[in-house]
Design a protein around this motif. Structure first.
Motif, PDB file in Angstrom:
ATOM      1  N   SER A  85      52.661   6.435  26.509  1.00  0.00           N
ATOM      2  CA  SER A  85      51.651   5.502  25.999  1.00  0.00           C
ATOM      3  C   SER A  85      50.834   4.905  27.130  1.00  0.00           C
ATOM      4  N   ALA A  86      51.495   4.620  28.255  1.00  0.00           N
ATOM      5  CA  ALA A  86      50.771   4.084  29.416  1.00  0.00           C
ATOM      6  C   ALA A  86      49.777   5.113  29.955  1.00  0.00           C
ATOM      7  N   LYS A  87      50.193   6.371  29.992  1.00  0.00           N
ATOM      8  CA  LYS A  87      49.294   7.435  30.432  1.00  0.00           C
ATOM      9  C   LYS A  87      48.105   7.575  29.474  1.00  0.00           C
ATOM     10  N   ALA A  88      48.389   7.516  28.176  1.00  0.00           N
ATOM     11  CA  ALA A  88      47.321   7.615  27.177  1.00  0.00           C
ATOM     12  C   ALA A  88      46.380   6.420  27.261  1.00  0.00           C
ATOM     13  N   ALA A  89      46.950   5.226  27.499  1.00  0.00           N
ATOM     14  CA  ALA A  89      46.123   4.017  27.630  1.00  0.00           C
ATOM     15  C   ALA A  89      45.213   4.124  28.848  1.00  0.00           C
ATOM     16  N   PHE A  90      45.760   4.603  29.952  1.00  0.00           N
ATOM     17  CA  PHE A  90      44.951   4.760  31.164  1.00  0.00           C
ATOM     18  C   PHE A  90      43.828   5.774  30.942  1.00  0.00           C
ATOM     19  N   SER A  91      44.135   6.857  30.245  1.00  0.00           N
ATOM     20  CA  SER A  91      43.116   7.869  29.954  1.00  0.00           C
ATOM     21  C   SER A  91      42.009   7.311  29.072  1.00  0.00           C
ATOM     22  N   LEU A  92      42.404   6.511  28.068  1.00  0.00           N
ATOM     23  CA  LEU A  92      41.409   5.897  27.182  1.00  0.00           C
ATOM     24  C   LEU A  92      40.521   4.916  27.939  1.00  0.00           C
ATOM     25  N   ILE A  93      41.138   4.105  28.804  1.00  0.00           N
ATOM     26  CA  ILE A  93      40.359   3.139  29.579  1.00  0.00           C
ATOM     27  C   ILE A  93      39.414   3.864  30.534  1.00  0.00           C
ATOM     28  N   ASN A  94      39.911   4.931  31.161  1.00  0.00           N
ATOM     29  CA  ASN A  94      39.090   5.691  32.107  1.00  0.00           C
ATOM     30  C   ASN A  94      37.935   6.401  31.409  1.00  0.00           C
ATOM     31  N   ALA A  95      38.171   6.857  30.172  1.00  0.00           N
ATOM     32  CA  ALA A  95      37.131   7.581  29.433  1.00  0.00           C
ATOM     33  C   ALA A  95      36.103   6.638  28.804  1.00  0.00           C
ATOM     34  N   ASN A  96      36.465   5.364  28.669  1.00  0.00           N
ATOM     35  CA  ASN A  96      35.557   4.384  28.054  1.00  0.00           C
ATOM     36  C   ASN A  96      35.411   3.157  28.960  1.00  0.00           C
ATOM     37  N   LYS A  97      35.109   3.422  30.217  1.00  0.00           N
ATOM     38  CA  LYS A  97      35.066   2.334  31.213  1.00  0.00           C
ATOM     39  C   LYS A  97      34.053   1.262  30.848  1.00  0.00           C
ATOM     40  N   ALA A  98      32.850   1.670  30.465  1.00  0.00           N
ATOM     41  CA  ALA A  98      31.798   0.693  30.150  1.00  0.00           C
ATOM     42  C   ALA A  98      32.182  -0.167  28.947  1.00  0.00           C
ATOM     43  N   ARG A  99      32.747   0.473  27.934  1.00  0.00           N
ATOM     44  CA  ARG A  99      33.141  -0.259  26.723  1.00  0.00           C
ATOM     45  C   ARG A  99      34.213  -1.299  27.037  1.00  0.00           C
ATOM     46  N   PHE A 100      35.245  -0.873  27.784  1.00  0.00           N
ATOM     47  CA  PHE A 100      36.338  -1.786  28.118  1.00  0.00           C
ATOM     48  C   PHE A 100      35.869  -2.885  29.066  1.00  0.00           C
ATOM     49  N   ALA A 101      35.004  -2.539  30.027  1.00  0.00           N
ATOM     50  CA  ALA A 101      34.525  -3.538  30.987  1.00  0.00           C
ATOM     51  C   ALA A 101      33.700  -4.613  30.296  1.00  0.00           C
ATOM     52  N   PHE A 102      32.764  -4.185  29.445  1.00  0.00           N
ATOM     53  CA  PHE A 102      31.919  -5.154  28.734  1.00  0.00           C
ATOM     54  C   PHE A 102      32.745  -6.034  27.811  1.00  0.00           C
ATOM     55  N   THR A 103      33.645  -5.418  27.053  1.00  0.00           N
ATOM     56  CA  THR A 103      34.475  -6.182  26.116  1.00  0.00           C
ATOM     57  C   THR A 103      35.371  -7.164  26.851  1.00  0.00           C
ATOM     58  N   SER A 104      35.940  -6.727  27.988  1.00  0.00           N
ATOM     59  CA  SER A 104      36.830  -7.592  28.755  1.00  0.00           C
ATOM     60  C   SER A 104      36.093  -8.802  29.310  1.00  0.00           C
ATOM     61  N   VAL A 105      34.903  -8.564  29.897  1.00  0.00           N
ATOM     62  CA  VAL A 105      34.123  -9.670  30.473  1.00  0.00           C
ATOM     63  C   VAL A 105      33.676 -10.637  29.378  1.00  0.00           C
ATOM     64  N   PHE A 106      33.151 -10.090  28.282  1.00  0.00           N
ATOM     65  CA  PHE A 106      32.675 -10.942  27.188  1.00  0.00           C
ATOM     66  C   PHE A 106      33.826 -11.725  26.563  1.00  0.00           C
ATOM     67  N   THR A 107      34.977 -11.065  26.388  1.00  0.00           N
ATOM     68  CA  THR A 107      36.134 -11.722  25.785  1.00  0.00           C
ATOM     69  C   THR A 107      36.624 -12.872  26.654  1.00  0.00           C
ATOM     70  N   HIS A 108      36.753 -12.619  27.961  1.00  0.00           N
ATOM     71  CA  HIS A 108      37.227 -13.669  28.861  1.00  0.00           C
ATOM     72  C   HIS A 108      36.267 -14.860  28.872  1.00  0.00           C
ATOM     73  N   PHE A 109      34.967 -14.578  28.860  1.00  0.00           N
ATOM     74  CA  PHE A 109      33.979 -15.656  28.858  1.00  0.00           C
ATOM     75  C   PHE A 109      34.055 -16.462  27.554  1.00  0.00           C
ATOM     76  N   ALA A 110      34.114 -15.747  26.419  1.00  0.00           N
ATOM     77  CA  ALA A 110      34.153 -16.419  25.115  1.00  0.00           C
ATOM     78  C   ALA A 110      35.431 -17.236  24.955  1.00  0.00           C
ATOM     79  N   LEU A 111      36.573 -16.689  25.393  1.00  0.00           N
ATOM     80  CA  LEU A 111      37.832 -17.419  25.277  1.00  0.00           C
ATOM     81  C   LEU A 111      37.860 -18.627  26.206  1.00  0.00           C
ATOM     82  N   LEU A 112      37.271 -18.485  27.395  1.00  0.00           N
ATOM     83  CA  LEU A 112      37.197 -19.625  28.318  1.00  0.00           C
ATOM     84  C   LEU A 112      36.355 -20.751  27.715  1.00  0.00           C
TER      85      LEU A 112
END
Length: 206
Positions: A85-112
């Motif tokens: 599962s960790a390998k699959a998660a890393f592959s998904l994150i690597n294949a969707n870097k822009a999606r994960f990066a944008f969501t992570s930044v926006f989520t952290h800002f909104a939660l803060l």
């Protein structure tokens, strides 16, 4: 089921062991750095190398924790082992870097912003209660007609309860926001996995 429970328990052990190993290395490097302060002397190169090493280890620890959290979500979805599962998660994150990066930044800002808003509203509400509720008035006396039926609790320093309320509100909001963050991560990784598994190019449909 018992099998899924065992899978979760094993995954938790592996995840904690991996993070603890990295944290142990960080402690060792920090200890070596502290003990060799005199030996390092005025050498800016050695200090820079030690600083970069600590920074890289800290970043790796945060990355490992993030991937572990995503891996747990995939374990719950698919019932696979933690490593797969960790390998699959890393592959998904690597294949969707822009999606994960944008969501992570926006989520952290909104939660803060959510934490700050909840803390400020709680502190303001406490101050308004102390200021406008007659029972907290310094002149409160239950024998007077104005304060009859009220429980007088005279507050000399409103700042203290306001600060205490703000601190508690921040920690409580942080706990709730963490649940929201995990839910957002679960939706994101589930959506990314679904897009990958049902990609027309991969399945040959469409």
């Amino acid at each position: 089921s018992r099998m899924l429970q065992r899978c979760f328990e094993t995954s938790e052990r592996v995840s904690k062991a991996s993070v603890r190993n990295v944290q142990f290395i960080i402690v060792i490097v920090a200890y070596i750095d502290r003990k060799t302060k005199e030996a390092q002397g005025e050498s800016k190169i050695i200090k820079f190398v030690m600083c970069c090493l600590m920074c890289c280890l800290k970043c790796f620890e945060k990355l490992l924790q993030y991937i572990s959290r995503m891996a747990f979500i995939l374990v719950a979805m698919k019932g696979d082992g933690f490593c797969g599962s960790a390998k699959a998660a890393f592959s998904l994150i690597n294949a969707n870097k822009a999606r994960f990066a944008f969501t992570s930044v926006f989520t952290h800002f909104a939660l803060l912003m959510g934490k700050i808003l909840i803390t400020m509203l709680s502190a303001a509400g406490t101050y308004m209660c102390i200021k406008y509720y007659p029972g907290f008035d310094m002149d409160c006396d239950s024998e007077l007609k104005k304060y009859q039926g009220m429980s007088c609790r005279k507050v000399q320093q409103p700042l203290i309860p306001v600060v205490v309320t703000a601190i508690f509100a921040y920690f409580v909001s942080s706990a709730f926001m963490y649940v929201v963050e995990v839910a957002i991560d679960a939706i994101l990784i589930s959506f990314s996995w679904d897009c990958q598994e049902n990609d027309p190019k991969r399945t040959g449909k469409g």
